[in-house]
Structure formats: C-alpha cells, structure tokens
Design an enzyme around this catalytic site. Structure first.
Site, mmCIF file in Angstrom:
data_model
loop_
_atom_site.group_PDB
_atom_site.id
_atom_site.type_symbol
_atom_site.label_atom_id
_atom_site.label_comp_id
_atom_site.label_asym_id
_atom_site.label_seq_id
_atom_site.Cartn_x
_atom_site.Cartn_y
_atom_site.Cartn_z
ATOM 1 N N GLY A 165 47.233 33.048 50.497
ATOM 2 C CA GLY A 165 46.612 32.415 51.511
ATOM 3 C C GLY A 165 45.125 31.817 50.938
ATOM 4 O O GLY A 165 45.105 31.599 49.803
ATOM 5 N N LEU A 166 44.259 31.849 51.735
ATOM 6 C CA LEU A 166 43.001 31.088 51.468
ATOM 7 C C LEU A 166 42.921 29.870 50.571
ATOM 8 O O LEU A 166 42.398 29.956 49.611
ATOM 9 C CB LEU A 166 42.225 32.074 50.567
ATOM 10 C CG LEU A 166 41.590 33.586 51.230
ATOM 11 C CD1 LEU A 166 40.816 34.434 50.627
ATOM 12 C CD2 LEU A 166 40.862 33.250 52.802
ATOM 13 N N CYS A 167 44.015 29.109 51.064
ATOM 14 C CA CYS A 167 44.291 27.720 50.323
ATOM 15 C C CYS A 167 44.114 26.551 51.209
ATOM 16 O O CYS A 167 44.744 25.729 51.223
ATOM 17 C CB CYS A 167 45.132 27.784 49.278
ATOM 18 S SG CYS A 167 46.640 28.292 50.066
ATOM 19 N N GLY A 168 43.036 26.623 52.395
ATOM 20 C CA GLY A 168 42.984 25.593 53.149
ATOM 21 C C GLY A 168 44.361 25.510 54.112
ATOM 22 O O GLY A 168 44.854 26.533 54.233
ATOM 23 N N SER A 189 43.850 23.340 46.065
ATOM 24 C CA SER A 189 43.330 23.431 47.388
ATOM 25 C C SER A 189 42.531 24.687 47.693
ATOM 26 O O SER A 189 41.505 24.590 48.462
ATOM 27 C CB SER A 189 44.622 23.558 48.413
ATOM 28 O OG SER A 189 44.555 23.649 49.538
#
Lengths: 140, 286
Positions: B86-89, B241
């Site tokens: 995760g942590l990709c907008g 991203s």
C-alpha cells in the site's frame, strides 16, 4: 559480405539487435543456418544456443530456452522464451495459482466462521451478565 | 523551562515520520526509474509478436483459431493486476473502481464473472467485496519474471479453451507519466484484429512444423507477454504513485511542524511575559 538485420527479443528485454552475416539455431525439426537472402520462414525453436556471426567473422552465442524464429525478407527475429517451458511445469504453476485462490476462499470462510463465533460469544456473555444482574437483585 | 513539553514531543515525532516518508519518496523515485526501463524493454517483444500473428492470421484466413473467433458471452474472465503493498495513494482504489464498473456492465447483462488476481491488494479487496476467484498470485516483487505469471495465465486460458469463459479482460494501471496513471481495461480474448497491419507485400512463410501449431504457441505467448507487460506497467505506476504520495506526505509533515513550532513559540513567549509581569508586580509590591 552481405548481412541482414537480426533481433533477438524476449518478453522481459531485448537481447540483441544488429546486422549479422549468419545465424545458426536449433529449430524444432533440426538445426538450421540462416544466411542473407533466406526464404521467409517461421519455426519454433528448441532449447539451445543461437550462434551469430557478424560481418568481421566474430561469433557470439546466446542461449534460449525455446521460442520462435521468424525470417522475413530483410529482417530476422528470434522471439526467445526466457522461462523453461514444459507442459507439466506449466500445469504445476496453474495448479499452484488455483490452490492459492482456493486457500484464500477457505480463509474467507474461516473469517466468516470466526465472526459468527464472536457474535455467539458476545450473546452468551450478555446473557450471563443479565443472569448475574438478576441473581444480585434476588440476593438483595 | 517546562513550557510546551507536549508540543516539543509532538514536533519530534512528526519529524521522525517526515524522515521516513522522505526516505520512501527517494526509494520510490529510484525504483520507478528502473521499473520504467523494464517497461520499455518489454515493448519490442510485444510489437514483434503482434506483427507475426497479424501476418499469420492474414495469410491463413481459412484457419480460424478459437482465440480469434468471437462467441456469445455467457461468462467473462478478468485478470486484475494490483500492487502488493500500500502507501501508494489512490492507485489501487481507482483501479478497483474501474474494474467494478466494467464488471457491473456485464452483470447487468446477466453474465457471470471469474476473477484472476495478481498482487495481494487485489486479493484483500475481493476477499472483502466477494467474487469468484479462480486464480491468485502475489509476492511478485519489483522484478517479476514471465515464469511467475505462467500459472495464473494458464488457468484463464484453460477455462477459455474449455468454454467456461467466453471473453478475457486484463485490468491494470497504465503508466502515462510520473503524475498520471490511468486504470485500463483491455480485452485480451478473443484477440482483436488490427486493421492497420500492412497488407501490401504478399509473401508467405515456410512453416516448420505447421502453421496451426505455430499459431497456437504464438497466441499463448502473446497473451502471456501482454499480462507480463501489464504487471511491469503496474509496478512502474505503483512506484510513481508512491513517490507522489510520499512527497505530499513529507510536505504536509513540514506544514504541521511549522504550525506546531509557531504554537510552541507563542506558548513560550506567553510564559516569559507572564513571568516578567509577575516579577515586576512582585517588585512593585515590596
């Protein structure tokens, strides 16, 4: 010396591109050599080396684990497989992917069971608490 | 002075977070560059193989491969490519939204759907959302190989061969540039014809062993290379991203630190003022 354009590409990267004088590869039906002016041909390749000779006569070898050799009038292309391909290996990979999906589905079930069990437990605890409350009142 | 101890700790903890987000930004930037190179490297193969298939299909109009024939759609397959982390907008969320939209269109026509999921984010999402998942693959890392994907693709191709699905789509993010990533739903089977292929020079190959067999292998390779390309594309998108998201996070952390610093300074100043006025009024009383 005549040359022709050769490109060796795989799905992951481009391996070779340039003018060569000749090419030797192991096709499905046997070894074959390609010189400039070869007739258009399409064949599958067996795992093996591809020997490329350039204008100066320098040889270069590339290993391919199968693929396709395409000869057009002015350009020759080798579509190389990077992975070793065999039906049973592919099959095993497919089964592994299916099993991963099934395992995920099974996990989902257990998650549902877990939440159902948690709900039941909460209910039981609530009943117990009510019982204790009633008992306290009666005890008074 | 014990003024604003809490504020100072808060500033410290935000500074630590900022360090992490800016490190992640830099890591993502360098990974993105590598992923972009890898994305470029897959293009020649796809172009070449498309050319050969176009040529073959044109030369052999009498032989129709099942992968080329349109048939009535009763069930469709979707290969959904997502990131592992995760942590990709909004990258994955946007992708799933698009995937669900096109799935809904099929469901309205009472067509059922089979899912093949690549990446653990897709797995987690469809676990919650529901859906008939027939194949799954995750943990591909930054450097996937075609070998990693053969299995998942084969599950879908097999079910197409056996007539369980009549159409196959690939859903992935397309890398437009660093700031823009576009979710894309691509029809893979039946293979759509490309009309602009050059029809001018008519020559046919010598086939060894047989045009049919070669076309079989070529089409499978073609589908695999497309899925692989989708996955590599998606990785570049993921890093781009993440880079943007982490840059925004670092900037926001900086803003918060500035604000907190201001509050801290005000509090300290107020304390000093108060102390002075206490001393003065104390001295005046004497």
């Amino acid at each position: 010396m005549y040359t022709f354009q050769l490109e060796i590409v795989s799905a992951e990267n481009s391996i070779f591109s340039g003018a060569v004088a000749s090419l030797v590869a192991s096709g499905e039906l046997g070894e074959l050599g390609v010189s400039p002016g070869h007739a258009p041909l399409l064949t599958s390749l067996k795992p093996g080396t591809i020997k490329v000779t350039d204008r100066e006569g320098n040889e270069e070898h590339f290993y391919v684990s199968g693929g396709m050799l395409e000869i057009q009038p002015h350009i020759t292309t080798v579509l190389a497989d990077t992975a070793a391909r065999a039906d049973d290996v592919d099959e095993a990979a497919a089964i592994a992917a299916k099993e991963a999906a099934e395992a995920a589905m099974a996990d989902q079930n257990s998650e549902i069971e877990y939440s159902a069990a948690a709900a039941e437990l909460a209910e039981a605890v609530a009943q117990l608490r009510t019982l204790q409350a009633i008992r306290k009142k009666v005890g008074k | 002075m014990a003024v604003g101890k809490e504020i100072r700790t808060k500033i410290g903890s935000i500074k630590n977070t900022q360090k992490i987000t800016s490190a992640m930004e830099m890591v993502a930037a360098s990974k993105m560059r590598k992923a972009q190179d890898r994305m470029e490297a897959t293009k020649p193969y796809a172009e070449r193989i498309r050319g050969v298939i176009g040529h073959l299909a044109m030369g052999h109009t009498e032989y129709k491969h099942p992968y080329i024939i349109e048939r009535e759609v009763k069930r469709v397959g979707f290969i959904v490519v997502s990131s592992d982390r995760g942590l990709c907008g909004g990258l994955n969320t946007n992708l799933f939204k698009d995937a669900l939209k096109s799935m809904q269109e099929w469901q309205e026509q009472e067509v059922e759907i089979d899912l093949c999921l690549v990446g653990s984010k897709a797995g987690a999402f469809f676990n919650r959302f529901g859906g008939n998942v027939v194949a799954k693959k995750s943990g591909l890392g930054d450097r996937p190989t075609v070998t990693d994907l053969i299995g998942t693709v084969k599950v879908m191709l097999d079910s197409f061969d056996e007539g369980r699905i009549d159409r196959l789509y690939l859903v992935h993010n397309e890398f437009v540039n660093t700031m823009t990533q576009q979710p894309k739903v691509l029809q893979m089977l039946p293979v759509e014809k490309q009309e602009e292929d050059e029809l001018k020079h008519h020559w046919d190959y010598i086939y060894e062993p047989d045009a049919k067999e070669l076309l079989d292998v070529l089409l499978v390779r073609y589908i695999e290379s497309q899925v692989y390309q989708g996955v590599v594309d998606n990785i570049a998108c993921e890093q781009a991203s993440r880079m943007v998201a982490m840059k925004a996070a670092t900037d926001n952390a900086g803003d918060i630190i500035d604000d907190l610093q201001l509050i801290y300074n005000k509090a300290r100043q107020a304390a000093i003022t108060q102390e002075i006025s206490e001393i003065i009024s104390g001295a005046a009383a004497v």
